[in-house]
Motif scaffolding. Structure first.
Motif, PDB file in Angstrom:
ATOM      1  N   GLN A  32     -10.466  20.925  34.197  1.00 14.95           N
ATOM      2  CA  GLN A  32     -11.844  20.603  34.628  1.00 14.95           C
ATOM      3  C   GLN A  32     -12.897  21.695  34.891  1.00 14.95           C
ATOM      4  O   GLN A  32     -14.093  21.585  34.709  1.00 14.95           O
ATOM      5  N   ALA A  33     -12.220  22.973  35.493  1.00 15.56           N
ATOM      6  CA  ALA A  33     -12.962  24.143  35.709  1.00 15.56           C
ATOM      7  C   ALA A  33     -13.458  24.743  34.558  1.00 15.56           C
ATOM      8  O   ALA A  33     -14.561  25.364  34.529  1.00 15.56           O
ATOM      9  N   LYS A  34     -12.951  24.528  33.395  1.00 15.88           N
ATOM     10  CA  LYS A  34     -13.232  25.012  31.976  1.00 15.88           C
ATOM     11  C   LYS A  34     -13.907  24.374  31.101  1.00 15.88           C
ATOM     12  O   LYS A  34     -14.528  24.933  30.261  1.00 15.88           O
ATOM     13  N   LEU A  35     -14.193  22.983  31.378  1.00 15.35           N
ATOM     14  CA  LEU A  35     -14.549  22.092  30.362  1.00 15.35           C
ATOM     15  C   LEU A  35     -16.063  22.437  29.968  1.00 15.35           C
ATOM     16  O   LEU A  35     -16.263  22.420  28.648  1.00 15.35           O
ATOM     17  N   ASP A  36     -16.711  23.113  30.945  1.00 20.14           N
ATOM     18  CA  ASP A  36     -18.222  22.979  30.620  1.00 20.14           C
ATOM     19  C   ASP A  36     -18.351  24.460  29.684  1.00 20.14           C
ATOM     20  O   ASP A  36     -19.613  24.803  29.250  1.00 20.14           O
ATOM     21  N   PHE A  37     -17.456  25.142  29.793  1.00 22.18           N
ATOM     22  CA  PHE A  37     -17.462  26.373  29.141  1.00 22.18           C
ATOM     23  C   PHE A  37     -16.683  26.360  27.541  1.00 22.18           C
ATOM     24  O   PHE A  37     -17.055  27.521  27.074  1.00 22.18           O
ATOM     25  N   LEU A  38     -16.318  25.400  27.433  1.00 22.79           N
ATOM     26  CA  LEU A  38     -15.469  25.391  26.014  1.00 22.79           C
ATOM     27  C   LEU A  38     -16.578  25.102  24.717  1.00 22.79           C
ATOM     28  O   LEU A  38     -17.318  24.270  24.904  1.00 22.79           O
ATOM     29  N   LYS A  39     -16.248  25.783  23.904  1.00 25.92           N
ATOM     30  CA  LYS A  39     -17.001  25.652  22.423  1.00 25.92           C
ATOM     31  C   LYS A  39     -15.879  25.806  21.441  1.00 25.92           C
ATOM     32  O   LYS A  39     -15.486  26.637  21.140  1.00 25.92           O
ATOM     33  N   PRO A  40     -15.850  24.373  20.631  1.00 28.03           N
ATOM     34  CA  PRO A  40     -16.785  23.366  20.754  1.00 28.03           C
ATOM     35  C   PRO A  40     -15.917  22.656  21.877  1.00 28.03           C
ATOM     36  O   PRO A  40     -14.898  22.568  22.306  1.00 28.03           O
ATOM     37  N   GLU A  41     -16.960  21.949  22.700  1.00 26.52           N
ATOM     38  CA  GLU A  41     -16.357  21.191  23.929  1.00 26.52           C
ATOM     39  C   GLU A  41     -15.567  19.918  23.754  1.00 26.52           C
ATOM     40  O   GLU A  41     -15.156  19.451  24.481  1.00 26.52           O
ATOM     41  N   ASP A  42     -15.622  19.517  22.387  1.00 26.16           N
ATOM     42  CA  ASP A  42     -14.923  18.531  22.140  1.00 26.16           C
ATOM     43  C   ASP A  42     -13.446  18.834  21.452  1.00 26.16           C
ATOM     44  O   ASP A  42     -12.839  17.932  20.891  1.00 26.16           O
ATOM     45  N   VAL A  43     -13.094  19.943  21.515  1.00 27.62           N
ATOM     46  CA  VAL A  43     -11.791  20.278  20.945  1.00 27.62           C
ATOM     47  C   VAL A  43     -10.649  19.384  21.595  1.00 27.62           C
ATOM     48  O   VAL A  43     -10.910  18.906  22.692  1.00 27.62           O
ATOM     49  N   GLU A  44      -9.931  19.183  20.934  1.00 29.22           N
ATOM     50  CA  GLU A  44      -8.761  18.315  21.425  1.00 29.22           C
ATOM     51  C   GLU A  44      -7.976  18.826  22.508  1.00 29.22           C
ATOM     52  O   GLU A  44      -7.590  20.039  22.329  1.00 29.22           O
ATOM     53  N   LYS A  45      -7.939  18.208  23.569  1.00 32.66           N
ATOM     54  CA  LYS A  45      -7.002  18.511  24.853  1.00 32.66           C
ATOM     55  C   LYS A  45      -5.848  17.766  25.291  1.00 32.66           C
ATOM     56  O   LYS A  45      -5.988  16.535  25.158  1.00 32.66           O
ATOM     57  N   HIS A  46      -4.952  18.298  25.589  1.00 27.57           N
ATOM     58  CA  HIS A  46      -3.601  17.720  26.166  1.00 27.57           C
ATOM     59  C   HIS A  46      -3.250  18.326  27.368  1.00 27.57           C
ATOM     60  O   HIS A  46      -3.361  19.582  27.813  1.00 27.57           O
ATOM     61  N   HIS A  75       3.197  19.170  34.938  1.00 26.66           N
ATOM     62  CA  HIS A  75       3.482  17.952  35.730  1.00 26.66           C
ATOM     63  C   HIS A  75       2.123  17.360  36.196  1.00 26.66           C
ATOM     64  O   HIS A  75       1.214  18.033  36.677  1.00 26.66           O
ATOM     65  N   LEU A  76       2.258  15.858  36.153  1.00 25.16           N
ATOM     66  CA  LEU A  76       1.057  14.945  36.609  1.00 25.16           C
ATOM     67  C   LEU A  76       1.503  14.470  38.090  1.00 25.16           C
ATOM     68  O   LEU A  76       2.520  13.875  37.877  1.00 25.16           O
ATOM     69  N   GLN A  77       0.591  14.688  38.839  1.00 26.73           N
ATOM     70  CA  GLN A  77       0.825  13.974  40.391  1.00 26.73           C
ATOM     71  C   GLN A  77      -0.065  12.564  39.981  1.00 26.73           C
ATOM     72  O   GLN A  77      -1.059  12.384  39.386  1.00 26.73           O
ATOM     73  N   SER A  78       0.631  11.437  40.735  1.00 25.83           N
ATOM     74  CA  SER A  78       0.076   9.787  40.379  1.00 25.83           C
ATOM     75  C   SER A  78      -1.511   9.999  41.148  1.00 25.83           C
ATOM     76  O   SER A  78      -2.243   9.301  40.181  1.00 25.83           O
ATOM     77  N   ASN A  79      -1.762  10.834  41.892  1.00 24.59           N
ATOM     78  CA  ASN A  79      -3.079  10.850  42.481  1.00 24.59           C
ATOM     79  C   ASN A  79      -4.067  11.328  41.399  1.00 24.59           C
ATOM     80  O   ASN A  79      -5.311  11.398  42.037  1.00 24.59           O
ATOM     81  N   LYS A  80      -3.738  12.108  40.659  1.00 23.98           N
ATOM     82  CA  LYS A  80      -4.646  12.964  39.817  1.00 23.98           C
ATOM     83  C   LYS A  80      -4.874  12.118  38.509  1.00 23.98           C
ATOM     84  O   LYS A  80      -5.563  12.711  37.708  1.00 23.98           O
ATOM     85  N   ALA A  81      -4.089  11.022  38.180  1.00 24.33           N
ATOM     86  CA  ALA A  81      -4.105  10.215  36.867  1.00 24.33           C
ATOM     87  C   ALA A  81      -5.586   9.937  36.571  1.00 24.33           C
ATOM     88  O   ALA A  81      -5.949  10.160  35.449  1.00 24.33           O
ATOM     89  N   SER A  82      -6.369   9.618  37.588  1.00 25.35           N
ATOM     90  CA  SER A  82      -7.767   9.148  37.256  1.00 25.35           C
ATOM     91  C   SER A  82      -8.750  10.153  37.012  1.00 25.35           C
ATOM     92  O   SER A  82      -9.620   9.765  36.319  1.00 25.35           O
ATOM     93  N   LYS A  83      -8.173  11.467  37.493  1.00 20.76           N
ATOM     94  CA  LYS A  83      -8.968  12.821  36.943  1.00 20.76           C
ATOM     95  C   LYS A  83      -8.681  12.883  35.624  1.00 20.76           C
ATOM     96  O   LYS A  83      -9.726  13.474  34.728  1.00 20.76           O
ATOM     97  N   ILE A  84      -7.443  12.885  35.217  1.00 22.80           N
ATOM     98  CA  ILE A  84      -7.178  13.284  33.905  1.00 22.80           C
ATOM     99  C   ILE A  84      -7.337  12.462  32.596  1.00 22.80           C
ATOM    100  O   ILE A  84      -7.617  13.006  31.448  1.00 22.80           O
ATOM    101  N   VAL A  85      -7.165  11.246  32.723  1.00 22.66           N
ATOM    102  CA  VAL A  85      -7.153  10.250  31.654  1.00 22.66           C
ATOM    103  C   VAL A  85      -8.645  10.279  30.798  1.00 22.66           C
ATOM    104  O   VAL A  85      -8.539  10.291  29.688  1.00 22.66           O
ATOM    105  N   PRO A  86      -9.662  10.497  31.551  1.00 20.51           N
ATOM    106  CA  PRO A  86     -11.006  10.584  31.018  1.00 20.51           C
ATOM    107  C   PRO A  86     -10.922  11.899  29.956  1.00 20.51           C
ATOM    108  O   PRO A  86     -11.938  11.940  28.975  1.00 20.51           O
ATOM    109  N   LEU A  87     -10.404  12.908  30.374  1.00 11.97           N
ATOM    110  CA  LEU A  87     -10.517  14.108  29.756  1.00 11.97           C
ATOM    111  C   LEU A  87      -9.966  14.687  28.665  1.00 11.97           C
ATOM    112  O   LEU A  87     -10.050  15.429  27.922  1.00 11.97           O
ATOM    113  N   VAL A  88      -8.740  13.907  28.415  1.00 12.49           N
ATOM    114  CA  VAL A  88      -7.763  14.622  27.470  1.00 12.49           C
ATOM    115  C   VAL A  88      -7.243  13.395  26.463  1.00 12.49           C
ATOM    116  O   VAL A  88      -7.418  12.357  26.812  1.00 12.49           O
ATOM    117  N   SER A  89      -7.002  13.684  25.118  1.00 11.17           N
ATOM    118  CA  SER A  89      -6.431  12.799  24.439  1.00 11.17           C
ATOM    119  C   SER A  89      -5.086  12.538  24.352  1.00 11.17           C
ATOM    120  O   SER A  89      -4.598  11.448  23.581  1.00 11.17           O
TER     121      SER A  89
END
Length: 240
Positions: A72-86, A90-104
């Motif tokens: 999240q902290a890096k997103l605004d600085f990436l060029k190209p910003e639409d580079v594919e991201k994975h 380890h993902l905690q279940s309470n962070k699922a809603s934050k990551i799902v929109p951001l990665v492919s």
């Protein structure tokens, strides 16, 4: 590394990338495969955006992050910003809603509980989330992931979730001083991958086998990896 200028680090990244590409091609040739069939991921954990962007300028089209907040902290600085991201950590279940929109893709689905949390978050935004199932290939107590004997049963259960698409497996073998010793674990992961694919289960496409990191990606390719995750061999040693 800390004493290198930005320009020196740029040159180091260029040299490292060229070497990695050559080794991927050599491993592909040795295993009788096409280089184009093996994807390269730049693992960007603790790497500043200026160096990530330089790597992207060389033709890298996929990055992997371990932590939701760091991505999240890096997103605004990436060029190209639409580079594919994975997400590869380890993902905690309470962070699922934050990551799902951001990665492919989420490569680290390590429990049915996490899969259900991701499915729920994806449903809310009308997305079908591509995922890999993480295998604890050597049954290490210190690692998360499905044990090899549990994978099929859990894969079948996760495949029933309508907002998840199972695309393959991810594995991290134990750290071996000699990377050759990792090959039996990579081979086991590849066998699981082939076995599950042969069952033709609805909503499971075994087309991504993510394994191999900076110290053992060559051996992983020899044993069938389709995606390798390389960080320090590209960017240099990490500083925490």
């Amino acid at each position: 590394m800390e004493n290198l200028s930005v320009e020196d680090r740029f040159r180091l990244i260029e040299e490292n990338y060229k070497l990695i590409r050559e080794r991927i091609a050599a491993a592909a040739q040795q295993s009788g495969r096409n280089t184009e069939d093996i994807r390269f991921m730049a693992v960007t954990k603790t790497v500043d955006p200026i160096f990530i962007n330089h790597a992207l300028s060389l033709g890298i089209d996929l990055i992997g992050e371990n932590k939701v907040q760091e991505l999240q902290a890096k997103l605004d600085f990436l060029k190209p910003e639409d580079v594919e991201k994975h997400l590869i950590g380890h993902l905690q279940s309470n962070k699922a809603s934050k990551i799902v929109p951001l990665v492919s893709m989420i490569e680290s689905i390590d429990s049915l509980k996490i899969a259900k949390a991701v499915n729920q978050s994806a449903e809310k935004i009308g997305k079908v989330m591509d995922v890999l199932l993480e295998i604890n290939i050597a049954a290490e107590e210190s690692k998360t992931g499905f044990l090899p004997q549990e994978v099929l049963e859990n894969a079948e259960a996760i495949a029933l979730l309508p907002h998840i698409h199972v695309c393959g497996l991810m594995a991290i073998p134990p750290m071996c001083e000699d990377a050759q010793n990792s090959r039996r674990f990579f081979s086991l992961a590849h066998q699981l991958f082939i076995d599950i694919r042969s069952k033709n289960i609805d909503n499971i496409d075994m087309n991504v086998l993510s394994m191999g990191m900076s110290h053992d990606y060559y051996e992983a390719i020899l044993e069938g990896a389709t995606l390798v995750r390389v960080g320090s061999a590209l960017f240099g040693a990490r500083h925490y």
